[in-house]
Scaffold this active site. Structure first.
Site, PDB file in Angstrom:
ATOM      1  N   THR A   1       0.882  -1.441  -0.257  1.00 49.39           N
ATOM      2  CA  THR A   1       0.152  -0.070   0.009  1.00 49.39           C
ATOM      3  C   THR A   1       0.946   1.263  -0.034  1.00 49.39           C
ATOM      4  O   THR A   1       0.174   2.496  -0.425  1.00 49.39           O
ATOM      5  CB  THR A   1      -0.931  -0.166   1.736  1.00 49.39           C
ATOM      6  OG1 THR A   1      -2.157  -0.489   1.046  1.00 49.39           O
ATOM      7  CG2 THR A   1      -1.653   0.915   1.309  1.00 49.39           C
TER       8      THR A   1
ATOM      9  N   ASP B   1       0.991  -6.571  -4.742  1.00 53.45           N
ATOM     10  CA  ASP B   1       0.840  -6.249  -3.386  1.00 53.45           C
ATOM     11  C   ASP B   1       1.264  -7.744  -2.495  1.00 53.45           C
ATOM     12  O   ASP B   1       1.575  -8.639  -3.788  1.00 53.45           O
ATOM     13  CB  ASP B   1      -0.536  -6.862  -3.982  1.00 53.45           C
ATOM     14  CG  ASP B   1      -1.329  -6.608  -2.736  1.00 53.45           C
ATOM     15  OD1 ASP B   1      -2.530  -6.288  -2.891  1.00 53.45           O
ATOM     16  OD2 ASP B   1      -1.846  -7.670  -1.728  1.00 53.45           O
ATOM     17  N   SER B   2       1.404  -7.713  -1.831  1.00 49.74           N
ATOM     18  CA  SER B   2       2.039  -8.597  -0.679  1.00 49.74           C
ATOM     19  C   SER B   2       1.083 -10.072  -0.909  1.00 49.74           C
ATOM     20  O   SER B   2       2.017 -11.047  -0.148  1.00 49.74           O
ATOM     21  CB  SER B   2       2.562  -8.059   0.889  1.00 49.74           C
ATOM     22  OG  SER B   2       1.630  -8.481   1.888  1.00 49.74           O
ATOM     23  N   SER B   3      -0.235  -9.379  -1.217  1.00 51.00           N
ATOM     24  CA  SER B   3      -0.550 -11.285  -1.257  1.00 51.00           C
ATOM     25  C   SER B   3       0.077 -11.998  -2.199  1.00 51.00           C
ATOM     26  O   SER B   3       0.056 -13.737  -1.919  1.00 51.00           O
ATOM     27  CB  SER B   3      -1.974 -10.939  -1.622  1.00 51.00           C
ATOM     28  OG  SER B   3      -2.862 -10.064  -0.685  1.00 51.00           O
TER      29      SER B   3
ATOM     30  N   THR C   1       1.480  -4.848   4.170  1.00 49.43           N
ATOM     31  CA  THR C   1       1.484  -4.761   5.444  1.00 49.43           C
ATOM     32  C   THR C   1       0.733  -6.605   5.913  1.00 49.43           C
ATOM     33  O   THR C   1       1.085  -7.235   6.130  1.00 49.43           O
ATOM     34  CB  THR C   1       0.734  -3.769   6.631  1.00 49.43           C
ATOM     35  OG1 THR C   1      -0.937  -4.460   5.531  1.00 49.43           O
ATOM     36  CG2 THR C   1       0.784  -2.938   6.111  1.00 49.43           C
ATOM     37  N   ASP C   2      -0.161  -7.280   4.907  1.00 54.82           N
ATOM     38  CA  ASP C   2      -0.473  -7.943   4.418  1.00 54.82           C
ATOM     39  C   ASP C   2      -0.409  -9.276   5.342  1.00 54.82           C
ATOM     40  O   ASP C   2       0.041 -10.020   6.055  1.00 54.82           O
ATOM     41  CB  ASP C   2      -1.319  -8.297   3.624  1.00 54.82           C
ATOM     42  CG  ASP C   2      -3.077  -7.235   3.132  1.00 54.82           C
ATOM     43  OD1 ASP C   2      -2.983  -7.118   4.424  1.00 54.82           O
ATOM     44  OD2 ASP C   2      -3.292  -7.804   2.132  1.00 54.82           O
TER      45      ASP C   2
HETATM   46  N1  ASP Z   1      -3.383  -5.686   0.574  1.00 59.52           N
HETATM   47  C1  ASP Z   1      -1.548  -4.363   1.147  1.00 59.52           C
HETATM   48  C2  ASP Z   1      -0.676  -5.777   1.280  1.00 59.52           C
HETATM   49  O1  ASP Z   1      -0.174  -6.175   1.125  1.00 59.52           O
HETATM   50  C3  ASP Z   1      -2.138  -4.026   2.419  1.00 59.52           C
HETATM   51  C4  ASP Z   1      -1.241  -2.711   2.546  1.00 59.52           C
HETATM   52  O2  ASP Z   1       0.276  -3.036   1.892  1.00 59.52           O
HETATM   53  O3  ASP Z   1      -1.209  -2.282   3.799  1.00 59.52           O
HETATM   54  O4  ASP Z   1       0.677  -5.207  -0.754  1.00 59.52           O
END
Ligand code: ASP
Length: 342
Positions: A14, A58-60, A90-91
């Site tokens: 994000t 995106d970290s997913s 953050t995910d």
């Molecule tokens: N979907 C985002 C990620 O993990 C969420 C974030 O960074 O806060 O890449």
């Protein structure tokens, strides 16, 4: 004193996202623009270099190969920098910080992960403070010139967490992470307060790069009334070499001869099973209740107070090191790099 040199590694998340004009959804943006939007970085009396992955994500979409790429970037640049800051979504950040703690044994310099809940381009962003303080922490030295932090850590909203003890707890609050079973490594207020007793120190002389992970594992969260037939296919050693069971309370499960036999047969065929608790705080104590005595009898590994993130990455790491079942069980039982309280 020479100015500290820090390498900032950008992987996505994000912090660097913007809204896609077509779909309206947040998607990763290029790092140059992100970096240019934080003029405060020019005020640092640190030498800052940057490295961006080719395709920020995106970290997913993170996986063991991408974890290994990050670890390799740190390993290859280790001699040239005093510390590293990794910008990450953050995910799944807590999975990556745990994974890197196993991939980089012998680390004597800080590797600080951070990100944000709001993109850096937004006026109320938490990204600037997170990045600025993470950089400051990555350059901190003691009187003898050694790094204060010598491990993989996660900095978010004024708190520094041990990388293999942290969990994402909120999609909404700026305080998005928590470490339920381990103290904070540091807190940032008007100055940075370090908890020296909580810092990890590796006994190894040299930094190593250990990237062979085996992800043939399964994570099973139990629930009352769970039909055993719904999980039976996972207990097949030809497909799954290790199972993590997320159990109730102190490591308890329903009493079911069918469940017990399934685990016994699976271990007989070469699989390993670890019991971790669904509770965020506290630990597994096999045999405390009658409803966990069967796990003790079966010699299921106790995950004690390990997080799910650390359990998953530890099992991938251990399965990648040896194919001998006994050695796997022994390694899973050990405290490898501060991921569990023994
Ligand atoms: N979907 C985002 C990620 O993990 C969420 C974030 O960074 O806060 O890449």
């Amino acid at each position: 004193m020479i100015n500290p040199k820090v390498l900032i590694i950008y992987t996505g998340g994000t912090i660097g996202m913007i809204n896609d004009p077509e779909t309206g959804a947040l998607k990763p943006f290029d790092f140059e623009s992100l970096y240019a939007s934080i003029p405060e970085l020019k005020q640092f009396d640190y030498e800052l270099d940057t490295f961006s992955v080719d395709e920020p994500i995106d970290s997913s979409d993170m996986n063991p190969e991408l974890w290994a790429d990050i670890a390799r970037t740190i390993f290859d640049n280790y001699a040239n920098y005093d510390g590293f800051v990794v910008l990450h979504g953050t995910d799944t950040m807590a999975f990556t910080t745990a994974a890197l703690s196993f991939m980089l044994p012998g680390l004597k310099k800080p590797v600080i992960f951070t990100g944000s809940q709001l993109p850096i381009g937004q006026i109320r962003t938490d990204g600037k403070e997170n990045l600025i303080t993470a950089i400051e922490m990555a350059g901190m030295k003691d009187m003898s010139g050694n790094s204060v932090i010598q491990e993989v850590a996660l900095y978010f909203e004024f708190q520094l967490y041990k990388g293999n003890r942290v969990t994402k707890i909120s999609t909404f609050n700026f305080e998005a992470f928590k470490s339920y079973n381990y103290p904070l490594l540091a807190q940032a207020g008007t100055n940075i307060k370090i908890d020296h007793n909580s810092l990890y120190r590796s006994q190894k002389e040299e930094l190593e790069l250990v990237t062979n992970f085996n992800s043939n594992i399964a994570l099973v969260k139990l629930f009352p009334g769970m039909p055993i037939k719904s999980i039976k296919t996972l207990f097949d050693f030809s497909k799954v070499e290790g199972v993590i069971l997320e159990t109730f309370g102190n490591g308890n499960s329903f009493s079911s001869p069918e469940f017990e036999k399934m685990i016994a047969d699976y271990m007989e065929s070469g699989g390993i099973v670890m019991n971790i608790t669904q509770c965020a705080q506290g630990n597994v104590v096999l045999g405390l209740y009658q409803t966990s005595v069967h796990f003790k009898r079966l010699e299921v590994i106790s995950g004690r107070d390990i997080t799910t993130e650390a359990a998953v990455t530890k099992m991938m790491h251990v399965l990648g090191q040896t194919s001998d079942q006994k050695e796997r069980i022994e390694l899973m039982t050990q405290n490898i790099c501060g991921e569990v309280t023994i």
